[in-house]
Scaffold this active site. Structure first.
Site, PDB file in Angstrom:
ATOM      1  CD  GLN A 163      -2.557  -0.998   2.772  1.00 19.35           C
ATOM      2  OE1 GLN A 163      -3.652  -0.357   2.909  1.00 19.35           O
ATOM      3  NE2 GLN A 163      -2.116  -1.694   3.691  1.00 19.35           N
ATOM      4  CB  CYS A 187      -1.970  19.207 -21.659  1.00 20.03           C
ATOM      5  SG  CYS A 187      -2.290  19.056 -20.090  1.00 20.03           S
ATOM      6  CB  CYS A 225      -1.066  15.355 -16.723  1.00 22.81           C
ATOM      7  SG  CYS A 225      -2.159  16.256 -17.518  1.00 22.81           S
ATOM      8  CB  CYS A 283       0.999  18.468 -18.150  1.00 20.89           C
ATOM      9  SG  CYS A 283       0.743  17.702 -19.403  1.00 20.89           S
ATOM     10  CG  HIS A 332      -2.882   2.944  -1.643  1.00 21.85           C
ATOM     11  ND1 HIS A 332      -2.730   2.795  -0.324  1.00 21.85           N
ATOM     12  CD2 HIS A 332      -3.975   2.142  -2.275  1.00 21.85           C
ATOM     13  CE1 HIS A 332      -3.902   1.871   0.004  1.00 21.85           C
ATOM     14  NE2 HIS A 332      -4.575   1.735  -1.253  1.00 21.85           N
ATOM     15  CB  VAL A 343       3.166   6.200  -2.152  1.00 18.67           C
ATOM     16  CG1 VAL A 343       1.665   5.912  -2.275  1.00 18.67           C
ATOM     17  CG2 VAL A 343       3.429   7.162  -1.011  1.00 18.67           C
ATOM     18  CB  THR A 351      -1.507  -2.424   6.818  1.00 20.37           C
ATOM     19  OG1 THR A 351      -2.498  -1.900   6.586  1.00 20.37           O
ATOM     20  CG2 THR A 351      -1.980  -4.081   6.826  1.00 20.37           C
TER      21      THR A 351
HETATM   22  C1  BV8 Z   1     -11.772   3.490  -3.727  1.00 23.16           C
HETATM   23  C2  BV8 Z   1      -1.818   7.355  -1.037  1.00 23.16           C
HETATM   24  C3  BV8 Z   1     -13.490   3.278  -4.918  1.00 23.16           C
HETATM   25  C4  BV8 Z   1      -1.791   8.809  -0.974  1.00 23.16           C
HETATM   26  C5  BV8 Z   1      -3.674   6.131   0.463  1.00 23.16           C
HETATM   27  C6  BV8 Z   1     -15.085   0.221   1.988  1.00 23.16           C
HETATM   28  C7  BV8 Z   1     -15.330   0.548   3.270  1.00 23.16           C
HETATM   29  C8  BV8 Z   1     -14.586   1.600   3.863  1.00 23.16           C
HETATM   30  C9  BV8 Z   1     -14.223   2.620   3.278  1.00 23.16           C
HETATM   31  C10 BV8 Z   1     -14.085   2.343   1.909  1.00 23.16           C
HETATM   32  C11 BV8 Z   1     -14.452   1.452   1.181  1.00 23.16           C
HETATM   33  N1  BV8 Z   1     -14.176   1.385  -0.055  1.00 23.16           N
HETATM   34  C12 BV8 Z   1     -13.851   2.540  -0.356  1.00 23.16           C
HETATM   35  C13 BV8 Z   1     -13.666   3.496   1.013  1.00 23.16           C
HETATM   36  C14 BV8 Z   1     -13.315   4.685   1.172  1.00 23.16           C
HETATM   37  C15 BV8 Z   1     -11.483   4.850   1.372  1.00 23.16           C
HETATM   38  C16 BV8 Z   1     -11.173   4.281   2.625  1.00 23.16           C
HETATM   39  O1  BV8 Z   1     -10.916   2.944   2.556  1.00 23.16           O
HETATM   40  N2  BV8 Z   1     -11.237   4.976   3.688  1.00 23.16           N
HETATM   41  C17 BV8 Z   1     -10.999   4.687   5.065  1.00 23.16           C
HETATM   42  C18 BV8 Z   1     -10.109   5.549   5.758  1.00 23.16           C
HETATM   43  C19 BV8 Z   1     -12.011   4.133   5.740  1.00 23.16           C
HETATM   44  N3  BV8 Z   1     -10.663   4.488   0.173  1.00 23.16           N
HETATM   45  C20 BV8 Z   1     -10.817   4.635  -1.017  1.00 23.16           C
HETATM   46  O2  BV8 Z   1     -11.095   5.922  -1.239  1.00 23.16           O
HETATM   47  C21 BV8 Z   1      -9.888   4.069  -1.891  1.00 23.16           C
HETATM   48  N4  BV8 Z   1     -10.644   4.271  -3.341  1.00 23.16           N
HETATM   49  O3  BV8 Z   1     -12.022   2.540  -2.849  1.00 23.16           O
HETATM   50  O4  BV8 Z   1     -11.747   3.690  -4.699  1.00 23.16           O
HETATM   51  C22 BV8 Z   1     -14.278   4.232  -4.253  1.00 23.16           C
HETATM   52  C23 BV8 Z   1     -14.317   5.494  -4.533  1.00 23.16           C
HETATM   53  C24 BV8 Z   1     -15.228   6.524  -3.886  1.00 23.16           C
HETATM   54  C25 BV8 Z   1     -16.090   6.012  -2.933  1.00 23.16           C
HETATM   55  C26 BV8 Z   1     -16.113   4.678  -2.681  1.00 23.16           C
HETATM   56  C27 BV8 Z   1     -15.141   3.742  -3.334  1.00 23.16           C
HETATM   57  C28 BV8 Z   1      -8.296   4.748  -2.070  1.00 23.16           C
HETATM   58  C29 BV8 Z   1      -7.605   4.539  -0.809  1.00 23.16           C
HETATM   59  C30 BV8 Z   1      -6.105   4.830  -1.294  1.00 23.16           C
HETATM   60  C31 BV8 Z   1      -5.946   6.165  -0.471  1.00 23.16           C
HETATM   61  N5  BV8 Z   1      -4.582   6.615  -0.598  1.00 23.16           N
HETATM   62  N6  BV8 Z   1      -2.264   6.618   0.065  1.00 23.16           N
HETATM   63  C32 BV8 Z   1      -0.925   9.270  -0.116  1.00 23.16           C
HETATM   64  O5  BV8 Z   1       0.006   8.308   0.362  1.00 23.16           O
HETATM   65  O6  BV8 Z   1      -0.755  10.274   0.319  1.00 23.16           O
HETATM   66  S1  BV8 Z   1      -4.143   5.518   1.524  1.00 23.16           S
HETATM   67  C33 BV8 Z   1      -2.942   5.665   2.992  1.00 23.16           C
HETATM   68  O7  BV8 Z   1      -3.322   4.657   4.037  1.00 23.16           O
HETATM   69  C34 BV8 Z   1      -1.493   5.077   2.657  1.00 23.16           C
HETATM   70  O8  BV8 Z   1      -1.125   4.816   1.352  1.00 23.16           O
HETATM   71  C35 BV8 Z   1      -1.390   3.690   3.295  1.00 23.16           C
HETATM   72  O9  BV8 Z   1      -1.179   2.628   2.368  1.00 23.16           O
HETATM   73  C36 BV8 Z   1      -2.896   3.531   3.762  1.00 23.16           C
HETATM   74  C37 BV8 Z   1      -3.181   2.593   4.826  1.00 23.16           C
HETATM   75  O10 BV8 Z   1      -2.611   2.931   5.859  1.00 23.16           O
HETATM   76  P1  BV8 Z   1      -1.376   1.788   6.482  1.00 23.16           P
HETATM   77  O11 BV8 Z   1      -0.387   1.693   5.757  1.00 23.16           O
HETATM   78  O12 BV8 Z   1      -2.025   0.901   7.171  1.00 23.16           O
HETATM   79  O13 BV8 Z   1      -0.865   2.824   7.525  1.00 23.16           O
HETATM   80  P2  BV8 Z   1      -1.349   3.329   9.080  1.00 23.16           P
HETATM   81  O14 BV8 Z   1      -0.532   4.477   9.469  1.00 23.16           O
HETATM   82  O15 BV8 Z   1      -2.664   3.353   9.074  1.00 23.16           O
HETATM   83  O16 BV8 Z   1      -0.829   1.982   9.921  1.00 23.16           O
HETATM   84  C38 BV8 Z   1       0.446   1.794  10.195  1.00 23.16           C
HETATM   85  C39 BV8 Z   1       0.403   0.446  10.954  1.00 23.16           C
HETATM   86  O17 BV8 Z   1       1.807   0.108  11.235  1.00 23.16           O
HETATM   87  C40 BV8 Z   1      -0.141   0.618  12.223  1.00 23.16           C
HETATM   88  O18 BV8 Z   1      -1.083  -0.537  12.423  1.00 23.16           O
HETATM   89  C41 BV8 Z   1       1.047   0.443  13.318  1.00 23.16           C
HETATM   90  O19 BV8 Z   1       0.801  -0.270  14.526  1.00 23.16           O
HETATM   91  C42 BV8 Z   1       2.009  -0.468  12.447  1.00 23.16           C
HETATM   92  N7  BV8 Z   1       3.427  -0.018  12.806  1.00 23.16           N
HETATM   93  C43 BV8 Z   1       3.957   0.963  13.116  1.00 23.16           C
HETATM   94  N8  BV8 Z   1       5.450   0.571  13.429  1.00 23.16           N
HETATM   95  C44 BV8 Z   1       5.549  -0.499  12.849  1.00 23.16           C
HETATM   96  C45 BV8 Z   1       4.309  -1.061  12.523  1.00 23.16           C
HETATM   97  N9  BV8 Z   1       4.157  -2.321  11.942  1.00 23.16           N
HETATM   98  C46 BV8 Z   1       5.386  -2.951  11.731  1.00 23.16           C
HETATM   99  N10 BV8 Z   1       6.595  -2.588  12.108  1.00 23.16           N
HETATM  100  C47 BV8 Z   1       6.491  -1.355  12.838  1.00 23.16           C
HETATM  101  N11 BV8 Z   1       7.873  -0.837  13.244  1.00 23.16           N
END
Ligand code: BV8
Length: 248
Positions: free
Chosen positions: A103, A151, A129, A149, A121, A105, A189
């Protein structure tokens, strides 16, 4: 005990030619100094997804969104892969049937040597663009001003924002390898962002042994067959040490 169980499961998969799939999130890059999104010190502590990681935010305040990405790019350029990334790259060469779904980037998996992976992602290292011209331009240097871009439209980071569709081919491939996996590791994650968060359960519902690697509990913890609680930079190298040691 649980790390031995995980090693045994992975050894069994290797012996039987089973496939291994790994899903990583921001946590695997935490030990490289890249802030995660949620949790202590996470990026979202100082800002909210809808304020920055959406097309609407970019349209409303392009400079603010651009500055946030430039700040993140600066951190990633100075960071390097950590032992967790390296262990996954090593795992890839150990199993004949292995696939990494990230996930993230950042490009730390590639810099650690991983080759068979998809970015669900997108990647922050490139721009594209805003109006959809096909070219992907690598962001090699810091750029205070938002480039344009040919364009005439603004360029934007080549990441998937909230509310945007994931790259179809990558998501399809991720779903297939998840369904086929004998062992599925969910690493670093929070299991909150969909549809990526559904992949571990898709794997499990198709017979995979589900292992979670995370210092904290997540919505996935209760469904996992095995939880290896701790930092991936420590746990994954121990897994690899067990897999590559001579002991039968
Ligand atoms: C979409 C790029 C169709 C940008 C990112 C179904 C149910 C509910 C909601 C939705 C659903 N379907 C769609 C949605 C809406 C939304 C969503 O999921 N919202 C959430 C917040 C509820 N999803 C979308 O919009 C997706 N598109 O489905 O399109 C659609 C369209 C419209 C309407 C409906 C459907 C697009 C999602 C992509 C968003 N872009 N990133 C950028 O980076 O700026 S997401 C962003 O969060 C990151 O990319 C990352 O990948 C992602 C997930 O986060 P994690 O990687 O899990 O990171 P996080 O910080 O949360 O957790 C870190 C973990 O690591 C923790 O657990 C921690 O304990 C642990 N940790 C800490 N230290 C360590 C460790 N683990 C191991 N070792 C360590 N040392």
């Amino acid at each position: 005990m649980s790390i031995e169980q995980a090693i045994d499961r992975l050894k069994e998969a290797k012996l039987k030619g089973g496939s291994v799939a790994v899903l990583t999130g921001a946590g695997i890059s935490a030990e490289s100094g890249i802030p995660t999104f949620r949790g202590a010190g996470g990026l979202w502590k100082t800002c909210r997804p809808e304020e920055l990681a959406t097309a609407e935010a970019f349209e409303a305040q392009p400079e603010v969104v651009w500055e946030w990405y430039e700040w993140r790019r600066g951190i990633i350029r100075k960071a390097g892969p950590n032992p967790g990334h390296l262990a996954i790259a090593q795992m890839e060469s150990l199993f004949s049937n292995f696939f990494l779904i990230t996930q993230n980037v950042d490009n730390l998996h590639e810099r650690a040597g991983s080759r068979t992976l998809v970015h669900l992602h997108g990647t922050i290292s490139h721009n594209r663009c805003y109006h959809g011209c096909p070219a992907l331009i690598e962001a090699k240097e810091p750029q205070a001003m938002i480039p344009k871009c040919s364009c005439g439209a603004l360029m934007r980071p080549a990441v998937v924002w909230f509310g945007e569709m994931l790259p179809e081919e990558a998501l399809e491939h991720a779903a297939i390898v998840s369904q086929e996996a004998s062992v599925f590791l969910s690493v670093g994650t929070s299991g909150i962002v969909h549809p990526a968060a559904s992949l571990p359960l898709l794997a499990k519902s198709n017979g995979a042994f589900l292992i979670e690697v995370n210092p904290d509990p997540t919505p996935l913890t209760s469904s996992s067959d095995l939880v290896l609680q701790g930092p991936s930079g420590v746990i994954l190298p121990s897994l690899m040490a067990g897999l590559t040691s001579r002991t039968p």
